[in-house]
Design a protein around this motif. Sequence first.
Motif, PDB file in Angstrom:
ATOM      1  N   ALA B 190     -41.407 -68.899  13.945  1.00  0.00           N
ATOM      2  CA  ALA B 190     -42.603 -68.782  14.582  1.00  0.00           C
ATOM      3  C   ALA B 190     -43.264 -69.886  13.369  1.00  0.00           C
ATOM      4  O   ALA B 190     -43.828 -71.238  13.635  1.00  0.00           O
ATOM      5  CB  ALA B 190     -43.417 -67.544  14.357  1.00  0.00           C
ATOM      6  N   LEU B 191     -43.005 -69.630  12.055  1.00  0.00           N
ATOM      7  CA  LEU B 191     -43.827 -71.019  11.239  1.00  0.00           C
ATOM      8  C   LEU B 191     -43.747 -72.688  10.951  1.00  0.00           C
ATOM      9  O   LEU B 191     -44.015 -73.398  11.376  1.00  0.00           O
ATOM     10  CB  LEU B 191     -43.130 -69.900   9.886  1.00  0.00           C
ATOM     11  CG  LEU B 191     -44.201 -71.241   8.487  1.00  0.00           C
ATOM     12  CD1 LEU B 191     -45.341 -71.065   8.461  1.00  0.00           C
ATOM     13  CD2 LEU B 191     -43.569 -70.344   6.928  1.00  0.00           C
ATOM     14  N   THR B 193     -42.206 -73.972  13.966  1.00  0.00           N
ATOM     15  CA  THR B 193     -43.310 -74.594  14.999  1.00  0.00           C
ATOM     16  C   THR B 193     -44.419 -74.539  14.766  1.00  0.00           C
ATOM     17  O   THR B 193     -44.775 -75.606  15.370  1.00  0.00           O
ATOM     18  CB  THR B 193     -42.440 -72.961  15.982  1.00  0.00           C
ATOM     19  OG1 THR B 193     -41.547 -72.322  16.585  1.00  0.00           O
ATOM     20  CG2 THR B 193     -42.858 -73.861  17.351  1.00  0.00           C
ATOM     21  N   SER B 194     -45.039 -74.237  13.908  1.00  0.00           N
ATOM     22  CA  SER B 194     -46.140 -73.763  14.391  1.00  0.00           C
ATOM     23  C   SER B 194     -46.270 -75.006  13.389  1.00  0.00           C
ATOM     24  O   SER B 194     -47.196 -75.914  13.568  1.00  0.00           O
ATOM     25  CB  SER B 194     -47.259 -72.815  13.389  1.00  0.00           C
ATOM     26  OG  SER B 194     -46.843 -72.737  11.520  1.00  0.00           O
ATOM     27  N   LYS B 195     -45.561 -75.700  12.067  1.00  0.00           N
ATOM     28  CA  LYS B 195     -45.564 -76.726  11.257  1.00  0.00           C
ATOM     29  C   LYS B 195     -44.915 -78.637  12.399  1.00  0.00           C
ATOM     30  O   LYS B 195     -45.241 -79.334  11.883  1.00  0.00           O
ATOM     31  CB  LYS B 195     -44.306 -76.792  10.388  1.00  0.00           C
ATOM     32  CG  LYS B 195     -45.017 -75.468   9.049  1.00  0.00           C
ATOM     33  CD  LYS B 195     -44.060 -75.945   8.410  1.00  0.00           C
ATOM     34  CE  LYS B 195     -44.145 -75.417   6.984  1.00  0.00           C
ATOM     35  NZ  LYS B 195     -42.695 -75.285   6.161  1.00  0.00           N
ATOM     36  N   GLY B 196     -44.741 -77.708  13.498  1.00  0.00           N
ATOM     37  CA  GLY B 196     -44.743 -78.820  14.763  1.00  0.00           C
ATOM     38  C   GLY B 196     -42.755 -79.214  14.543  1.00  0.00           C
ATOM     39  O   GLY B 196     -42.315 -80.453  14.627  1.00  0.00           O
ATOM     40  N   ASN B 197     -42.044 -78.497  13.424  1.00  0.00           N
ATOM     41  CA  ASN B 197     -40.379 -78.903  13.207  1.00  0.00           C
ATOM     42  C   ASN B 197     -39.992 -77.728  14.432  1.00  0.00           C
ATOM     43  O   ASN B 197     -38.724 -77.231  13.924  1.00  0.00           O
ATOM     44  CB  ASN B 197     -40.129 -78.229  11.858  1.00  0.00           C
ATOM     45  CG  ASN B 197     -40.831 -78.881  10.843  1.00  0.00           C
ATOM     46  OD1 ASN B 197     -41.301 -80.094  10.646  1.00  0.00           O
ATOM     47  ND2 ASN B 197     -40.878 -78.007   9.553  1.00  0.00           N
ATOM     48  N   LEU B 198     -39.746 -78.822  15.177  1.00  0.00           N
ATOM     49  CA  LEU B 198     -39.203 -77.504  16.433  1.00  0.00           C
ATOM     50  C   LEU B 198     -37.705 -77.886  16.617  1.00  0.00           C
ATOM     51  O   LEU B 198     -37.203 -76.733  16.956  1.00  0.00           O
ATOM     52  CB  LEU B 198     -39.743 -78.219  18.064  1.00  0.00           C
ATOM     53  CG  LEU B 198     -41.452 -78.939  18.116  1.00  0.00           C
ATOM     54  CD1 LEU B 198     -41.593 -79.268  19.451  1.00  0.00           C
ATOM     55  CD2 LEU B 198     -41.791 -77.842  17.580  1.00  0.00           C
TER      56      LEU B 198
END
Lengths: 282, 232
Positions: B190-191, B193-198
């Motif tokens: 989740a974290l 993803t929220s940083k944009g490190n998909l």
Amino acid sequence: MFRTLTRRHLLALAAATGFATAALTGPSAALAADKPFITVASTTSTEASGLFKHLLPAFTARTGIEVRVVAQGTGQALQTAKDGNADVVFVHDKKAELEFVAQGFGVKRQDVMYNDFILAGPKADPAGIKGGKDIVAAMKTIAGKSAPFASRGDDSGTDRAEKRFWKEAGVAPKGDWYRELGAGMGQTLNTAAAMDAYTLSDRGTWLSFTNRQNLEIVVQGDPRLFNQYGVILVNPGRHPTVKAKEGQAFIDWLVSKDGQAAIADYKVGGEQLFFPNAASGS
Amino acid sequence: MGDAFAAALALIAGADETLVEIVLLSLRVTLSALLLACVVGLPLGALLGIVRFPGRGPVVVLINALMGFPPVVAGLLVYLLLSRTGPLGALGLLFTPGAMILAQSILILPIVTSITRQVVEDLWAEYGEQLRSLGSGRLRAVPTLLWDGRHSLVTGVLAGFGRASAEVGAVIIVGGNIAGHTRTMTTAIALETSKGNLALALGLGLILMLLALAINAAAYGAGRAARRSAGL
């Protein structure tokens, strides 16, 4: 083929129960005795920007105090602290922070650092506001043209800043174009990028965010976009479980010369994310 | 997708220290929650399977319905329970792995209980008379039936494991996703993803799925070996 209840069954059950109880309570209790730690309620912007990963090891190396950061929106972080579930709160909504202290939940509020908000938007710029400096005028234009806007909608510091700008623009944001996500900063940037919407972000999260797709900065540099971070020790008079000594040590370090230098040191892609501005600075 | 595989491989190949820590914590939390749920759920489910009492029907329906208990609600309830202002606040368990274990065991308990009840109820219908003729009372039959249904019960236990290991809503509320302390595979995903490190987020997801696969394969293999040695 059938076996009845044996002593072996009972022993196994007792052992399993014992283990489960130990698993539930043991390690945390043991840790608390071994190594002092404090819990800091902070914001998604400071966590997602990577600042804590840079700052905390230096503090822990110096004092031996472990810092456990729970990253939430500013509103939720203040609530966590009000309930006594954190020792220190480190957020960015000065008005709410001063209120928190005035209500007796916190001991004292101190400035730590600042950065600024930026307005990000799609390269195609459907509202035609790119390059502007006036955030209020830009948001007024977005509303006027009903260009898609992604709002945090989570009562965070950034969300509260956004709501202030709408108020100053004399706009009550409503309608299909205004999308309240109820999400953290990074999540909101992901969504804004996916639906080509404008969104307000703190610069720290923006700089460390890697999934920008078509997004770029469209408005920056307005003095109203100033974003101040403050730190508060939760009042041990209100919650005796607050680790006042360790918490104060963390605050003292943050506003000290060393702490302030460590904040200034943190760069992503050569750009400084946060600018220390503690009053004492020594 | 290719990036995700590359990220997953790089993490595994490098035996990344943080990754190992996160994987171990995930396993510790999930397996402890599973054990706790089994200690309570297996006997409870067995009793429900063979004991008849007024209101048993509604209780069975309720436990079945609780299999769909929303994790985020379970998390919120445990949060309020363990918060310093809550009834168990004095324990200081909020934002610890203990809180996460408690929340997850609440989520798994209905699954283990419900499936155990069904398995034991069926066995009791089949062998109840025989057991009674051997002089075994209902209560004394519980461990016997559990042992006898162990191969079917493994499925229930694995379903519980799956629910816990895949869950993020409850653990992120009661654990706080604290780096190096309460960050699990799912909250790390989740974290990131929220940083944009998909790619990294998906890479972590692949590792989590591999872990689930390994544990299920081990359970399957153990079951087969046990059946073979029992000559079944």
